[in-house]
Design an enzyme around this catalytic site. Structure first.
Site, PDB file in Angstrom:
ATOM      1  N   LEU A 352      -3.353  10.596   3.492  1.00  0.00           N
ATOM      2  CA  LEU A 352      -2.939  10.354   2.108  1.00  0.00           C
ATOM      3  C   LEU A 352      -3.406   8.991   1.634  1.00  0.00           C
ATOM      4  O   LEU A 352      -3.698   8.793   0.467  1.00  0.00           O
ATOM      5  CB  LEU A 352      -1.413  10.423   2.011  1.00  0.00           C
ATOM      6  N   GLY A 355      -2.327   1.838   4.116  1.00  0.00           N
ATOM      7  CA  GLY A 355      -1.772   0.609   3.576  1.00  0.00           C
ATOM      8  C   GLY A 355      -1.843  -0.491   4.599  1.00  0.00           C
ATOM      9  O   GLY A 355      -2.458  -0.326   5.662  1.00  0.00           O
ATOM     10  N   GLY A 356      -1.191  -1.572   4.279  1.00  0.00           N
ATOM     11  CA  GLY A 356      -1.221  -2.712   5.181  1.00  0.00           C
ATOM     12  C   GLY A 356      -0.584  -2.413   6.523  1.00  0.00           C
ATOM     13  O   GLY A 356      -0.949  -3.007   7.536  1.00  0.00           O
ATOM     14  N   PHE A 357       0.355  -1.483   6.557  1.00  0.00           N
ATOM     15  CA  PHE A 357       1.039  -1.215   7.816  1.00  0.00           C
ATOM     16  C   PHE A 357       0.376  -0.122   8.640  1.00  0.00           C
ATOM     17  O   PHE A 357       0.615  -0.005   9.828  1.00  0.00           O
ATOM     18  CB  PHE A 357       2.492  -0.830   7.549  1.00  0.00           C
ATOM     19  N   GLY A 358      -0.374   0.682   7.981  1.00  0.00           N
ATOM     20  CA  GLY A 358      -1.021   1.744   8.741  1.00  0.00           C
ATOM     21  C   GLY A 358      -1.389   2.913   7.845  1.00  0.00           C
ATOM     22  O   GLY A 358      -1.254   2.856   6.625  1.00  0.00           O
ATOM     23  N   VAL A 360      -1.243   6.797   6.376  1.00  0.00           N
ATOM     24  CA  VAL A 360      -0.200   7.764   6.025  1.00  0.00           C
ATOM     25  C   VAL A 360      -0.847   9.147   5.935  1.00  0.00           C
ATOM     26  O   VAL A 360      -1.885   9.317   5.307  1.00  0.00           O
ATOM     27  CB  VAL A 360       0.459   7.403   4.678  1.00  0.00           C
ATOM     28  N   LYS A 375       3.840   8.184   8.515  1.00  0.00           N
ATOM     29  CA  LYS A 375       3.199   6.876   8.497  1.00  0.00           C
ATOM     30  C   LYS A 375       3.056   6.385   9.925  1.00  0.00           C
ATOM     31  O   LYS A 375       4.028   6.302  10.661  1.00  0.00           O
ATOM     32  CB  LYS A 375       4.068   5.922   7.687  1.00  0.00           C
ATOM     33  N   ASP A 472       8.819  -5.613  -0.067  1.00  0.00           N
ATOM     34  CA  ASP A 472       7.436  -5.270  -0.403  1.00  0.00           C
ATOM     35  C   ASP A 472       7.382  -4.372  -1.632  1.00  0.00           C
ATOM     36  O   ASP A 472       6.773  -3.298  -1.608  1.00  0.00           O
ATOM     37  CB  ASP A 472       6.752  -4.618   0.797  1.00  0.00           C
TER      38      ASP A 472
HETATM   39  N1  LIG Z   1       6.122   9.648   1.181  1.00  0.00           N
HETATM   40  C1  LIG Z   1       4.894   9.755   0.706  1.00  0.00           C
HETATM   41  N2  LIG Z   1       4.515  10.858   0.045  1.00  0.00           N
HETATM   42  C2  LIG Z   1       3.254  10.968  -0.441  1.00  0.00           C
HETATM   43  N3  LIG Z   1       2.313  10.028  -0.316  1.00  0.00           N
HETATM   44  C3  LIG Z   1       2.639   8.895   0.334  1.00  0.00           C
HETATM   45  C4  LIG Z   1       3.922   8.713   0.892  1.00  0.00           C
HETATM   46  N4  LIG Z   1       3.947   7.502   1.493  1.00  0.00           N
HETATM   47  C5  LIG Z   1       2.742   6.962   1.299  1.00  0.00           C
HETATM   48  N5  LIG Z   1       1.927   7.786   0.624  1.00  0.00           N
HETATM   49  C6  LIG Z   1       0.537   7.561   0.246  1.00  0.00           C
HETATM   50  O1  LIG Z   1      -0.087   6.797   1.248  1.00  0.00           O
HETATM   51  C7  LIG Z   1      -0.652   5.632   0.707  1.00  0.00           C
HETATM   52  C8  LIG Z   1      -0.510   4.492   1.684  1.00  0.00           C
HETATM   53  O2  LIG Z   1       0.851   4.153   1.774  1.00  0.00           O
HETATM   54  P1  LIG Z   1       1.335   2.780   2.364  1.00  0.00           P
HETATM   55  O3  LIG Z   1       2.740   2.584   1.971  1.00  0.00           O
HETATM   56  O4  LIG Z   1       1.012   2.728   3.801  1.00  0.00           O
HETATM   57  O5  LIG Z   1       0.340   1.778   1.728  1.00  0.00           O
HETATM   58  P2  LIG Z   1       0.577   0.686   0.655  1.00  0.00           P
HETATM   59  O6  LIG Z   1       1.870   0.918   0.001  1.00  0.00           O
HETATM   60  O7  LIG Z   1      -0.650   0.683  -0.157  1.00  0.00           O
HETATM   61  O8  LIG Z   1       0.577  -0.612   1.533  1.00  0.00           O
HETATM   62  P3  LIG Z   1       1.777  -1.323   2.294  1.00  0.00           P
HETATM   63  O9  LIG Z   1       1.633  -0.874   3.698  1.00  0.00           O
HETATM   64  O10 LIG Z   1       1.488  -2.747   2.121  1.00  0.00           O
HETATM   65  O11 LIG Z   1       3.056  -0.889   1.672  1.00  0.00           O
HETATM   66  C9  LIG Z   1       0.086   5.411  -0.579  1.00  0.00           C
HETATM   67  O12 LIG Z   1      -0.732   4.784  -1.514  1.00  0.00           O
HETATM   68  C10 LIG Z   1       0.419   6.810  -1.021  1.00  0.00           C
HETATM   69  O13 LIG Z   1      -0.623   7.331  -1.804  1.00  0.00           O
END
Ligand SMILES: Nc1ncnc2c1ncn2[C@@H]1O[C@H](COP(=O)(O)OP(=O)(O)OP(=O)(O)O)[C@@H](O)[C@H]1O
Ligand SMILES: *[C@@H]1O[C@H](CO)[C@@H](O)[C@H](O)[C@H]1NC(C)=O
Ligand SMILES: *[C@@H]1O[C@H](CO)[C@@H](O)[C@H](O)[C@H]1NC(C)=O
Ligand SMILES: *[C@@H]1O[C@H](CO)[C@@H](O)[C@H](O)[C@H]1NC(C)=O
Ligand SMILES: *[C@@H]1O[C@H](CO)[C@@H](O)[C@H](O)[C@H]1NC(C)=O
Ligand SMILES: *[C@@H]1O[C@H](CO)[C@@H](O)[C@H](O)[C@H]1NC(C)=O
Ligand SMILES: *[C@@H]1O[C@H](CO)[C@@H](O)[C@H](O)[C@H]1NC(C)=O
Ligand SMILES: *[C@@H]1O[C@H](CO)[C@@H](O)[C@H](O)[C@H]1NC(C)=O
Length: 669
Positions: A352, A355-358, A360, A375, A472
């Site tokens: 999907l 992000g910074g943590f890994g 998804v 995630k 965050d």
């Molecule tokens: N529960 C979810 N349902 C659908 N898509 C999701 C979900 N969680 C994350 N995603 C998708 O995965 C992507 C990456 O999520 P993630 O939270 O790891 O990254 P981020 O928010 O960009 O960075 P950070 O790790 O700094 O929060 C998101 O941009 C989103 O599109």
């Protein structure tokens, strides 16, 4: 065993009796244990007394002779005396339908057959010596091969050979039944023991060969009976014995018993006292043991190995870390296998986003068919893990319509997997920063999302059993469910980077532009640092721009400063996202912008708390008038005074910065 011993003693006893008699008279062998035969090549005596002339080796020959030569000629007038030979033999083969090449009783001047050939030469002849009168060889062949060059009649015949393999007389193996004189075929390669009688009458110069199955008494009518003068053939003293050969078929030629008489009948062979042949098919069994079994064993080992490897791999693939203390969180733990299958092995098509943590991944839980977002957070095993997971799990109990539900987790070596509700509409940032002309979110939707996120954050800060700081907040952590409700995700995850670090040192993780100045200074996250980030988020959603921007419009760099500038100039609505094309509620937009500025104030005492924020947004509380003196700050200057350049720092690939002591886990990015 007892039978074997008996046979052994019997044969010893008989041998002793035998050696007391003159060799020129009579010989009797009932089995060959302990006897003194001259054997060569493949010939051996087996442990149970069988004489194995050839042992099954391909293209081999073997010989066994009575050790001393016999005097075939009369000492006075030199005529060849009468002699009588009886033996019981058997031919075994790996194939029931074929055996090569044959077996022979021979009388020869020497026991040295080193120059003889195997295969069709039956181990006592070769192509040069064929037919040479100086061979002085007499043989009764039991030929299991058909050789055209020797004018063989068939592949199952008995023949009389003189110095050659071209028999002077031959007959298909068998016997004439005593009762009705009909010929009964016998198969030499049947594997059964057979009786053969060879009788030479010196005066009559007649030779006869008779054979019969073991259970049949010597037939009256011989198989072959012919006139033969051996006076030119046999030397004065000649050796008697057996010769046999194999070719391309693994054949064994056995002699079970043997008797000989010169000028008197050969002693009768008592078949009851003969050693036992191995059970029919034993060769097959040993083939089974020698080839099939090893192959089967090897296959088994390979298969087992493959299974074990795949099990180990599978085990490793699905391996998880589980510790005693996690038992209490049992219900929230997912098996890695389920998550692996849910995401089809973390296939990239299910990715999907990262992000910074890994990364998804989207997945469907195999049992419940529930859509989830998994995630994958890489982490090193650390002391704070227990507290962190405890927190994650306790956070997992939080249920709010504006928070992304954490369903559970799974822990592996170096990896933490967090399972969330799947948000079908993805993250808000995608709508805010989509290309021109693409579908964006309307102002009404944006305002609803803003209100929703404020409510969610309020819940975290004040309404839940303990204060949870999100740490965050940003557009990419705001996810949209199927009804376009804004839901805050990732809460508490930043805690992962706090636990286990030295409390003496400062360690801040956040995303540039959302970081409150005091957080950068002290490293201490408070609800008000979340409020600061929420302010940045408000401006981001309203202006459709990132808090720290490199693709500058009007050369602005920090969004707050830019909005503030416009506010001072009285042109606040100029900052509203042009993608809305003027379709927005001016009051709501101004409220959002002003509230954003208020929340993002560098001084914590100016910032409202989330309770107030929600009231302002709902219109339950009027926004306090912002005085220009109060609001004269530049976040950029402030940050730069502190020694941080948000513009430079925002270049970090994940837009996430880590300030202070970088622990092992943050080092990876
Ligand atoms: N529960 C979810 N349902 C659908 N898509 C999701 C979900 N969680 C994350 N995603 C998708 O995965 C992507 C990456 O999520 P993630 O939270 O790891 O990254 P981020 O928010 O960009 O960075 P950070 O790790 O700094 O929060 C998101 O941009 C989103 O599109
Ligand atoms: C047969 O005899 C030969 C020669 O003595 C030996 O090398 C070989 O191993 C034997 N084969 C079997 C199957 O006993
Ligand atoms: C066996 O025969 C050889 C001659 O071939 C002879 O020298 C030897 O003594 C014999 N041994 C026995 C035990 O008869
Ligand atoms: C040779 O001598 C034997 C006796 O030793 C006798 O029986 C036989 O008839 C003789 N043969 C000839 C051809 O004289
Ligand atoms: C057997 O005969 C061959 C020649 O045919 C000879 O070279 C060899 O030495 C002989 N072996 C013995 C043991 O006499
Ligand atoms: C027969 O064999 C002898 C001795 O081995 C040899 O001298 C002779 O030449 C051979 N005769 C023929 C026709 O090959
Ligand atoms: C002769 O007898 C045997 C058995 O004793 C039998 O199998 C065979 O068929 C008989 N043959 C004739 C022609 O009668
Ligand atoms: C005996 O063998 C001959 C020749 O191989 C064959 O024609 C005949 O059918 C056989 N007879 C029996 C009874 O097996």
């Amino acid at each position: 065993m007892r039978i074997f011993l008996l046979c052994f003693l019997l044969s010893i006893g008989l041998d002793l009796a035998l050696f007391s008699a003159t060799p020129d008279d009579q010989l009797l062998y009932l089995g060959f244990t302990g006897t003194n035969l001259t054997v060569d090549d493949t010939a051996t005596v087996t442990s149970n007394g069988l004489l194995e002339v050839t042992n099954g080796t391909l293209n081999s020959k073997g010989h066994a002779f009575y050790p001393t030569p016999l005097h075939f000629r009369d000492s006075h007038n030199g005529t060849v005396q009468s002699f009588f030979v009886t033996f019981v033999f058997a031919i075994r083969s790996t194939y029931q339908i074929m055996s090569l090449h044959g077996f022979a009783f021979i009388i020869a001047p020497s026991t040295n057959f080193s120059d003889a050939m195997s295969n069709q030469y039956l181990g006592f002849m070769n192509s040069q010596k064929r037919g040479n009168l100086s061979n002085h060889i007499f043989a009764i062949e039991l030929d299991t091969g058909l050789n055209v060059e020797f004018q063989d009649i068939d592949a199952n015949h008995v023949g009389i050979d003189i110095n050659d393999l071209h028999s002077i007389e031959s007959h298909t193996a068998g016997y004439y039944d005593d009762r009705n004189s009909s010929f009964q075929n016998m198969s030499l390669i049947s594997g059964d023991a057979m009786h053969v009688w060879v009788e030479y009458h010196g005066e009559a110069k007649r030779i006869s060969v008779t054979m019969a199955p073991l259970h049949v008494a010597k037939p009256k009518r011989p198989l072959i009976s012919t006139h033969l003068d051996l006076s030119t053939v046999l030397q004065k003293s000649s050796y008697i014995g057996f010769s046999s050969s194999t070719g391309s078929v693994e054949s064994i030629h056995y002699v079970l018993g043997w008797s000989f008489g010169m000028n008197k009948p050969a002693p009768e062979i008592d078949i009851a006292k003969l050693p036992k042949l191995p059970p029919q098919g034993q060769k097959r069994q040993s083939i089974l043991l020698e080839t099939v079994l090893p192959i089967a064993t090897a296959t088994f080992i390979v298969v087992m190995g493959a299974i074990i490897i795949s099990l180990v791999r599978r085990k490793r693939r699905y391996a998880e870390l589980k510790e005693d203390w996690e038992v209490e969180f049992g219900p929230h733990r997912f098996s890695y296998k389920d998550l692996y299958h849910a995401t089809e092995g973390f296939k990239s098509k299910n990715l999907l986003g990262a992000g910074g943590f890994g990364k998804v991944y989207r997945g469907v839980l195999p049992s419940s068919k529930l859509e989830v977002a998994v995630k994958k957070v890489s982490h090193e095993s650390r002391q704070g893990m227990k507290e962190f997971i405890a927190e994650v799990v306790s956070i997992g109990r939080i249920r709010h319509r504006n928070l992304v539900q954490l369903l559970g987790y799974c822990r592996r070596k170096g990896e933490l997997l967090l399972v969330y509700d799947y948000m079908s509409n993805g993250s808000l940032d995608k709508y805010l920063y989509c290309d021109e002309g693409m579908r964006t979110v309307t102002w009404a939707q944006r305002f609803r999302i803003i209100k929703g996120i404020a409510t969610g954050l309020l819940y975290l800060h004040e309404k839940w059993e303990k204060i949870v700081i999100h740490r965050d907040i940003k557009a990419s952590n705001v996810l949209l469910d199927s009804e376009m409700n804004g839901r805050l995700g990732d809460f508490g995850l930043a805690r992962l980077y706090d636990h286990g670090t030295d409390p003496q040192t400062t360690h801040v993780v956040g995303t540039m532009g959302y970081l409150a100045p005091e957080l950068v200074n002290t490293g201490k996250a408070t609800p008000l640092t979340d409020v600061f980030a929420f302010g940045a988020f408000l401006l981001e959603v309203t202006c459709g721009q990132r808090p720290v921007n490199n693709n500058t419009r009007d050369n602005q760099e920090v969004l707050v400063d830019w909005v503030l500038e416009h506010w001072h100039k009285g042109s606040l609505t100029d900052t509203v996202d042009p993608k809305l094309q003027g379709h927005y509620n001016v009051d709501e937009a101004c409220l959002a912008l002003k509230l954003g500025l208020l929340c993002s104030h560098p001084f914590t005492n100016v910032r409202p708390n989330m309770q107030q924020v929600v009231k302002y947004l709902d219109g339950d509380l009027p926004l306090p008038e912002l005085s220009h003196t109060h609001m004269s700050f530049s976040l950029l200057t402030l940050m730069q005074d502190e020694g941080f350049d948000p513009y430079v720092l925002s270049y970090d690939s994940s837009n996430k910065i880590s300030i202070g002591t970088v622990s092992g886990i943050s080092g990876g990015r």
